[in-house]
Design an enzyme around this catalytic site. Structure first.
Site, PDB file in Angstrom:
ATOM      1  N   GLY A   1       0.807  -1.221   0.000  1.00  0.00           N
ATOM      2  CA  GLY A   1       0.000   0.000   0.000  1.00  0.00           C
ATOM      3  C   GLY A   1       0.840   1.270   0.000  1.00  0.00           C
ATOM      4  O   GLY A   1       1.939   1.303   0.526  1.00  0.00           O
ATOM      5  N   SER A   2       0.315   2.349  -0.553  1.00  0.00           N
ATOM      6  CA  SER A   2       1.102   3.555  -0.715  1.00  0.00           C
ATOM      7  C   SER A   2       0.244   4.679  -1.294  1.00  0.00           C
ATOM      8  O   SER A   2      -0.976   4.593  -1.312  1.00  0.00           O
ATOM      9  CB  SER A   2       2.283   3.261  -1.637  1.00  0.00           C
ATOM     10  OG  SER A   2       1.848   2.481  -2.730  1.00  0.00           O
TER      11      SER A   2
END
Length: 215
Positions: free
Chosen positions: A184-185
């Site tokens: 995730g980012s």
């Protein structure tokens, strides 16, 4: 500068470049435990979670082909529009949050030349947090028909590795794969002054497919 080629679905599962350090040991562990599970109870106990983890990794690092959309600016990332913020210099920042379930490969929002790729050290707070602006990140600049375009790949609490695919000086087509953020980012794209945003906060985006600007 319109793109000259598109990516069409092929039916073949493609995995993201830069995924090997995570994929190889996970898949190897699952394979070995499955082979040994016939003779060992301990191996059988390991085989189930190891196989599930390997399957999850394969899903996380998928890199599907895309039919690249028409438009001046297209989304560089799969995810959800987290914020749309006017900037002091007249630009508009569109922040796209990528969850662990999204495709993690990012694409060029416009055709042009990569003028700089700068790695900036930082922290690893969750990408949906405001303090994530100080996270580990890679800052891109593209020379395009709309002028200089800035894009920032931001690492999250889990995504502690950003893998650029192309160096400064590379000419890229719109929708071309340019890098990977593991897990995730967030990806921020700064639209030039005068470019009207076509998406809304909470809207889902697809890299290479969702148009970000309006005619």
């Amino acid at each position: 500068m319109p793109h000259s080629q598109t990516s069409a679905p092929s039916g073949r599962i493609r995995l993201a470049r830069g995924a090997s350090p995570w994929l190889l040991p996970t898949v190897a562990t699952a394979a070995v435990s499955l082979v040994r599970a016939r003779r060992s109870g301990a191996a059988k106990a390991v085989a189930v979670p190891a196989t599930a983890l390997a399957a999850g990794m394969l899903w996380f690092f998928r890199d599907p082909e895309r039919e690249i959309a028409q438009g001046r600016v297209i989304s560089p990332a799969d995810g959800v529009v987290q914020s749309i913020m006017p900037w002091k210099d007249g630009r508009t920042r569109v922040a796209i949050f990528m969850s662990p379930l999204n495709v993690h490969v990012n694409r060029a929002p416009l055709a042009g030349t990569v003028t700089s790729v700068e790695h900036v050290p930082g922290g690893f707070v969750p990408a949906f947090n405001k303090e994530s602006e100080n996270n580990e990140r890679v800052v891109w600049h593209f020379d395009t028909e709309l002028g200089d375009i800035e894009m920032v790949q931001i690492a999250g609490a889990v995504a502690r590795r950003i893998v650029p695919y192309v160096p400064s000086g590379t000419k890229v087509e719109q929708g071309e794969r340019i890098g990977l953020i593991r897990f995730g980012s967030r990806v921020d794209l700064y639209l030039p002054e005068g470019v009207e945003v076509a998406v809304e906060v909470g809207q889902k985006t697809v890299a290479g497919v969702t148009r970000l600007d309006r005619d």
